[in-house]
Design an enzyme around this catalytic site. Sequence first.
Site, PDB file in Angstrom:
ATOM      1  N   ASP A 339       0.903  -1.138   0.053  1.00  0.00           N
ATOM      2  CA  ASP A 339      -0.065   0.042   0.047  1.00  0.00           C
ATOM      3  C   ASP A 339       0.770   1.157  -0.065  1.00  0.00           C
ATOM      4  O   ASP A 339       2.065   1.351   0.522  1.00  0.00           O
ATOM      5  CB  ASP A 339      -0.925   0.007   1.281  1.00  0.00           C
ATOM      6  CG  ASP A 339       0.000  -0.155   2.477  1.00  0.00           C
ATOM      7  OD1 ASP A 339       0.961  -0.807   2.636  1.00  0.00           O
ATOM      8  OD2 ASP A 339      -0.432   0.650   3.463  1.00  0.00           O
ATOM      9  N   GLU A 340       0.136   2.382  -0.430  1.00  0.00           N
ATOM     10  CA  GLU A 340       0.771   3.952  -0.250  1.00  0.00           C
ATOM     11  C   GLU A 340       2.389   3.780  -0.714  1.00  0.00           C
ATOM     12  O   GLU A 340       3.112   4.406   0.246  1.00  0.00           O
ATOM     13  CB  GLU A 340       0.498   4.496   1.260  1.00  0.00           C
ATOM     14  CG  GLU A 340      -0.997   4.415   1.277  1.00  0.00           C
ATOM     15  CD  GLU A 340      -1.040   4.500   2.918  1.00  0.00           C
ATOM     16  OE1 GLU A 340      -1.802   5.625   3.060  1.00  0.00           O
ATOM     17  OE2 GLU A 340      -0.605   4.207   3.931  1.00  0.00           O
ATOM     18  N   SER A 341       2.894   3.118  -1.728  1.00  0.00           N
ATOM     19  CA  SER A 341       4.085   3.208  -2.106  1.00  0.00           C
ATOM     20  C   SER A 341       4.275   4.494  -3.182  1.00  0.00           C
ATOM     21  O   SER A 341       4.539   4.283  -4.204  1.00  0.00           O
ATOM     22  CB  SER A 341       4.718   2.008  -2.965  1.00  0.00           C
ATOM     23  OG  SER A 341       4.657   0.913  -2.105  1.00  0.00           O
TER      24      SER A 341
END
Length: 540
Positions: A339-341
């Site tokens: 997530d949220e890279s």
Amino acid sequence: MNRRRGRAAAAAVLAAALLAGCTPVAQNGDTVSLPAVVPAPVSIEAGTGAPFRLTSATAVNAEADAAAALSAIVEARTGLTLASGDGAGIELRIDPSTGSGAGNAAESYRIAVDEASVSVTGADAAGLFYGVQTLGQLIARDGDEWTVPAVTIEDAPRFAYRGVMLDVARHFHPVETVKAYIDHAASLKFNALHLHLTDDQGWRIQLDSRPELTEKASGTSVGGDPGGFYTKDDYRGIVEYAASRHMIVVPEIDMPGHTHAVGLAYPELAEDPSVSDHMREIIRDYGGDEPRVGAPYDGMAVGFSSLKIHDEATYDFVADVFGELAAMTPGPYLHFGGDESLSTTDEDFAEFVARASEIIADLGKTPVAWHEAGAAAGIADTTVGQYWGFLTPQEGAAEKATAFVDNGAQLILSPADAIYLDMKYPTGPELGLTWANGPTSVERAYSWEPSDVVPGVDDSGILGVEAPLWTETIRTSADIDTMAFPRAAAAAEAAWSPATGASDLRTWASFRERVGALGPLWTSMGIGFHPSEEIPWVTE
Ligand code: ACM
């Protein structure tokens, strides 16, 4: 969706109101009075006869684990100690044919109560355990006595995977806290504990192959609070304790983003923090320092860290970490985050996801990833996706989630604006955040239908439902209880009970009455729930 983790005032919260005692509750809109069971069972029929009376002479005939589970609940709720033996009033047994009529024998159970006897039959050990949890909810006070109403219940889960997630990275939570959460969640028939073991703020699991992770990157939590980590023995203890409550542990090592802590231990594996203007804005709004190379990060921003995608040493690291975790994790799933890279390019992200998922699949485990990883064309096709978008998907989240199902795998649903248990309540504790369309009422946590979330994904594409609890503002076991209960019960009902529309019990009006009747049981179990004013709590 770009999450904004607000820094809520982390004021201490008073323990939930002390509520004691219990009475059965009439189901709203129904003419018969039914005992309150949460999550709602497939079928429940009130008997016409007198209730069974629990007394100091009541004995239970059962194998040791089931007898111990029931005795613990009865003792906590009533103070009575059950004897054991033949010819007992309560019989608990396993019969594999139980529930086969419902087409889903695994974890199913049947309860029959009349004035003379209580019988709980599980299709398997888990089914019997769940029948015992339901029986615990049926116990009612009658003056100075304790009764179980005459009733017949047939029950089986809708979804195979029913999870709670605890973030032990933003704030570390010791083994005893994790065990208490297991006990509390198992009473609602959750069967998976997802541990978010690593994040920018800390690495929480000791690994022999990479000892510096815990030596150098576990010392702090958000806000400069103390950190900590689980030794391998601690972790094995958690896994065993969970198994004794019929829960698997799903360990998550979040990658390639959320990895600032990796850089503290192995700087050669991590890119320097990438702090965007947008992130500076968040940091300004919510406080904390900017992330710095080589220094622990104790703020709440996300998206600034990445492993090095084009360095083979990164994949040696991934193989070491998941190889060791696979050996200590009997459950089938290893979660690699994804997530949220936000500081990794799309191409690099796709390359990383393909390789990490393949490494896990090659270990004989099923990879799990947050839904963003569905954008990676080369992801191992057994990878389970975890959807954390809103009830109405935004910004391509539905397409990414659907990709897992198109690959032939399934989704775990964790809609953030419904069952992210760290969202603030509308009134009550000064804990939690609001970025996921919060505050989140108990009614919103309840009022959604799994097959309506990701368009085109019906029950066949849904492995289950999981309620995450992120812990930026959550420091103690009491904090966990107050945020999770009663909203975790809403998630349990989405995970276990028939679909909305398929049962008269699957309405908010029914749920709020039923969950309110659990107040005395929860208090006796030591669950410090939030006494939300949305719920008509029974107090004795
Ligand atoms: C998430 O909330 N970043 C999965």
